[in-house]
Enzyme design. Structure first.
Site, short mmCIF file in Angstrom:
data_model
loop_
_atom_site.label_atom_id
_atom_site.label_comp_id
_atom_site.label_asym_id
_atom_site.label_seq_id
_atom_site.Cartn_x
_atom_site.Cartn_y
_atom_site.Cartn_z
CE LYS A 136 -3.50 2.87 2.85
NZ LYS A 136 -3.84 2.89 4.26
CD GLU A 150 -6.16 8.66 10.78
OE1 GLU A 150 -5.61 6.85 10.54
OE2 GLU A 150 -6.62 8.53 9.32
#
Length: 419
Positions: free
Chosen positions: A176, A221
């Site tokens: 990723k 977040e």
């Protein structure tokens, strides 16, 4: 590199002010404000009693030592005694703390609110400085027309970078990588940060509205919170847009069953667990993510909770240095993803996607990730800003879909800009 300001002993006084209910973000001046607010609670400050700018190897370790030393030579009067009262430093840390410049600001005045209790903390000569109020109408003056321009890469070129990243993933080089893009905006009139912060907080009350040294936004977040030895974090990865009616439900269901998004999310959770576990006596990791619903997007979210080991001397900045960057903003494996970001993004992230938050003298604090944000550049008389958005690229990522995701995320800040 580090730049340190005052070294003399300060007197810090915290005074409870009862049930004062003026919204925290209505207490800010036009310039020099620092903020960390969610659901009407948190901290705001202004003025500058001290400042540290630091970069290079062990930048955060040096910042931790600077704050520890500063607190040791500070005389404190704090009858409130909760996280965020007493001496507080606000921080905006570079995405790459070794290469980038991280900023730590000790305000002259801090106003805090927690559990309905409000207090004011002053440092040094700011003791007699009054707390003022700004009306929302005063801050919400027109900034005129907006002109947008491509940042480092235009959309077509950025999609090409995504395609190259997918090819590298398919070749087995990494699992990723998070690729971001920037967008430049110029207004007719100077950008008032109060206007932007008030609008972001109103639209995204469940996000942490932050501002440090010209970088401001509303992040969903939470990288790391420390209260005593209790640690918590909210990991986000995997995103879908919102729809109307039944389409909104369909998009939410598709996200929770998306193999691509679930894999992206698992990489982010695993990277945090791997780096945080050595510091923890316990670490609770839910088996499956939940849905976090925001006005413009939905995310897969996992809330982790742990307890720091009693034999671990690490301070909060040490822990932040250990866990950042997670796969949520960089990729997996981290070194390979970071190198690919440098190769493909074509820009310096600065403090975008870096930790942002606050730390007090007891070692408690909260750090989010600087997402859904903009850097006020000071250009054109204060009328320019640089907006950022990114997304996780994994096997099967479609460049056009990823571009649309960044546009959805950019729209969160664009809505705060527009009249």
């Amino acid at each position: 590199m580090s730049t340190v300001a005052a070294t003399t002993t300060d007197v810090v006084v915290t005074t409870p002010v009862g049930a004062r209910r003026t919204p925290l973000l209505n207490l800010l001046p036009v310039e020099g404000a620092v903020t960390w607010v969610r659901r009407g609670e948190g901290l705001v400050g202004w003025g500058e009693a001290d400042r540290l700018e630091v970069s290079g190897p062990d930048a955060l370790a040096r910042a931790q030592q600077w704050w520890t030393d500063r607190c040791a030579r500070t005389e404190v009067v704090d009858p409130v005694g909760v996280p965020g009262s007493g001496p507080v430093v606000f921080a905006s840390i570079a995405f790459d703390p070794t290469a980038g410049n991280s900023v730590f600001v000790v305000p002259e005045v801090v106003v805090g609110r927690r559990g309905g209790q409000t207090w004011v903390t002053t440092t040094g000569d700011a003791l007699d400085r009054p707390v003022f109020e700004t009306s929302g109408e005063e801050a919400d003056t027109s900034i005129g027309q907006l002109a947008y321009a491509d940042g480092a890469l235009d959309p077509v070129t950025w999609c090409g970078a995504v395609a190259r990243a997918v090819a590298r993933i398919d070749a087995g080089e990494l699992d990723k990588v998070v690729l971001a893009r920037d967008l430049l905006v110029t207004a007719d009139h100077p950008l008032d940060p109060r206007r932007l912060l008030l609008r972001l907080a109103a639209r995204f009350p469940d996000c942490w509205t932050f501002s440090v040294d010209g970088l401001l936004g509303a992040t969903p977040e939470l990288l790391l919170r420390r209260t005593g030895r209790e640690l918590s974090s909210r990991v986000l990865a995997g995103t879908t847009s919102r729809g109307a009616g039944a389409e909104d439900d369909r998009l939410a269901d598709a996200l929770t069953h998306s193999g691509k998004d679930l894999a992206e999310h698992e990489y982010a959770v695993a990277s945090l667990v791997a780096t945080l576990s050595p510091f923890c006596a316990t670490l609770d990791v839910p088996a499956t993510p939940q849905l976090l619903t925001l006005p413009n997007v939905r995310h897969l979210a996992t809330d982790l909770r742990g307890t720091q080991r009693t034999d671990s001397p690490a301070g909060l900045l040490d822990l932040v240095a250990a866990v950042h960057p997670t796969a949520a903003v960089c990729g997996t494996p981290t070194p390979v993803a970071a190198a690919l970001i440098a190769e493909l993004e074509g820009m310096d992230r600065g403090r975008y996607a870096g930790p942002v938050g606050w730390l007090d003298a007891a070692g408690d604090g909260e750090f989010g990730l600087a997402l859904r944000c903009a850097q006020l550049t000071g250009g054109d008389g204060g009328a320019q800003a640089r907006l950022f958005a990114g997304c996780g690229i994994v096997a099967g990522s479609d460049p056009a879909a990823e571009l649309a995701e960044t546009q959805n995320k950019l729209a969160a800040f664009q809505a705060a800009l527009e009249d």
